[in-house]
Design a protein around this motif. Structure first.
Motif, PDB file in Angstrom:
ATOM      1  N   PHE A   1      -0.683   0.785  -3.119  1.00 17.45           N
ATOM      2  CA  PHE A   1       0.104   1.480  -2.105  1.00 17.45           C
ATOM      3  C   PHE A   1       1.138   2.317  -2.751  1.00 17.45           C
ATOM      4  N   LEU A   2       1.028   2.438  -4.106  1.00 16.79           N
ATOM      5  CA  LEU A   2       1.993   3.477  -4.849  1.00 16.79           C
ATOM      6  C   LEU A   2       1.034   4.716  -5.309  1.00 16.79           C
ATOM      7  N   ASN A   3      -0.123   4.660  -4.808  1.00 17.48           N
ATOM      8  CA  ASN A   3      -0.890   5.941  -5.225  1.00 17.48           C
ATOM      9  C   ASN A   3      -0.713   6.951  -4.309  1.00 17.48           C
ATOM     10  N   GLU A   4       0.005   8.036  -4.569  1.00 18.09           N
ATOM     11  CA  GLU A   4       0.212   9.096  -3.879  1.00 18.09           C
ATOM     12  C   GLU A   4      -0.875   9.841  -3.044  1.00 18.09           C
ATOM     13  N   LYS A   5      -1.851   9.971  -3.844  1.00 25.26           N
ATOM     14  CA  LYS A   5      -2.945  10.805  -3.488  1.00 25.26           C
ATOM     15  C   LYS A   5      -3.930   9.938  -2.260  1.00 25.26           C
ATOM     16  N   LEU A   6      -3.796   8.540  -2.052  1.00 24.39           N
ATOM     17  CA  LEU A   6      -4.224   7.578  -1.159  1.00 24.39           C
ATOM     18  C   LEU A   6      -3.229   7.798   0.132  1.00 24.39           C
ATOM     19  N   ILE A   7      -1.926   7.762  -0.244  1.00 23.71           N
ATOM     20  CA  ILE A   7      -1.168   7.812   0.949  1.00 23.71           C
ATOM     21  C   ILE A   7      -1.080   9.197   1.681  1.00 23.71           C
TER      22      ILE A   7
ATOM     23  N   PHE B   1      -3.827   9.405   3.990  1.00 22.95           N
ATOM     24  CA  PHE B   1      -3.788   8.585   5.427  1.00 22.95           C
ATOM     25  C   PHE B   1      -2.809   9.451   6.005  1.00 22.95           C
ATOM     26  N   ILE B   2      -1.817  10.283   5.405  1.00 22.04           N
ATOM     27  CA  ILE B   2      -1.049  11.127   6.288  1.00 22.04           C
ATOM     28  C   ILE B   2      -1.781  12.230   6.893  1.00 22.04           C
ATOM     29  N   ILE B   3      -2.870  12.861   6.330  1.00 25.39           N
ATOM     30  CA  ILE B   3      -3.813  13.938   6.828  1.00 25.39           C
ATOM     31  C   ILE B   3      -4.601  12.969   7.890  1.00 25.39           C
ATOM     32  N   LEU B   4      -5.167  11.822   7.780  1.00 29.34           N
ATOM     33  CA  LEU B   4      -5.765  11.293   8.862  1.00 29.34           C
ATOM     34  C   LEU B   4      -4.952  10.816  10.082  1.00 29.34           C
ATOM     35  N   ASN B   5      -3.737  10.570   9.630  1.00 33.10           N
ATOM     36  CA  ASN B   5      -2.927  10.390  10.861  1.00 33.10           C
ATOM     37  C   ASN B   5      -2.423  11.598  11.725  1.00 33.10           C
TER      38      ASN B   5
END
Length: 275
Positions: free
Chosen positions: A25-31, A34-38
């Motif tokens: 959850f500290l992985n910025e690329k993963l987050i 999720f932002i784009i998916l949101n």
């Protein structure tokens, strides 16, 4: 962004026992994924589909992403500490948006309609603002933002003068034309909006023609002269001056660099001639 990532790296190096869960959850690329998916789910929801498998999937994804953002916030706070976490403006934005999204999760889990669902929908839509974090990866964005802030500070006086002129002309126009053109000047707020539309130059003649149609002879000519003067003062001079001051302040940093380079070259030429 770099400073925040640096803090994460320091935290990870100091805490060797940091779990894989936290690292995830500290992985910025993963987050950001999720932002784009949101944003995609919010886009699909905008079609107001009712029922069906697709809508159920979209709603489930929407709630799941909200939970992911909540977990990310908790992990960041536990890793960085509250003071270090809240120092970042991006974290402040994330925290605000997550807290505003919580009512939708509570309402979905408990089936309790705490407040109007339309308000909950607005709260959910606010999460789309997290997409703003992507601008951190735009090359040269730091200098651009610094230039924009500098330009706004420089333009404050011009903006204030422009606002005063808009206010005065709105009051005056409301007094003159509130009876002959109630659609545009029935009250000071409508008048202000109409005057601003004239300032923007686009379609400026529609309002003056509507007002002038209620007069004849010399009065009709005077009404047109009045609005041409407003256009000249507010649109041609006012907005042009505001734009020029803003743009000049935006590029002033580059001009300073060029001037310093020119001075440096002159000094080198003088030293060469002295030899």
């Amino acid at each position: 962004m770099k400073q925040q990532q640096h803090e994460f790296n320091n935290s990870m190096s100091k805490e060797k026992d940091l779990s894989a869960f936290k690292r995830l959850f500290l992985n910025e690329k993963l987050i950001f994924g999720f932002i784009i998916l949101n944003c995609i789910t919010l886009f699909v929801e905008g079609f107001h589909l009712t029922g069906g498998v697709l809508m159920n999937v979209v709603m489930a994804a929407d709630y799941s992403i909200t939970i992911v953002f909540l977990i990310e916030m908790i992990v960041k706070i536990s890793t960085l500490g509250w003071r270090r976490y809240i120092k970042s403006h991006w974290n402040k934005l994330d925290f605000t948006l997550v807290m505003l999204s919580l009512p939708t999760i509570i309402a979905a889990v408990t089936n309790i309609e705490m407040i109007d669902l339309s308000i909950l929908l607005v709260f959910r839509l606010l999460r789309a603002f997290r997409l703003l974090r992507l601008i951190e990866y735009v090359p040269g964005i730091t200098g651009l933002l610094e230039g924009a802030v500098r330009a706004l500070k420089t333009s404050v006086v011009v903006i204030i003068v422009f606002g005063i002129a808009l206010f005065m002309l709105s009051i005056f126009s409301n007094f003159l034309f509130h009876t002959v053109s109630p659609d545009h000047f029935s009250n000071p707020l409508d008048s202000m909006y109409s005057i601003f539309k004239i300032f923007t130059v686009e379609g400026w003649f529609d309002i003056p023609d509507d007002v002038a149609s209620n007069f004849s002879g010399v009065m009709k000519m005077l009404v047109r002269v009045y609005f041409v003067a407003i256009l000249f003062v507010g649109g041609i001079i006012g907005l042009s001056l505001l734009n020029s001051v803003f743009v000049d302040a935006m590029v002033s940093d580059n001009n300073d660099d060029l001037e310093n380079e020119v001075k440096s070259l002159k000094n080198e030429i003088i030293e060469l001639k002295a030899l």
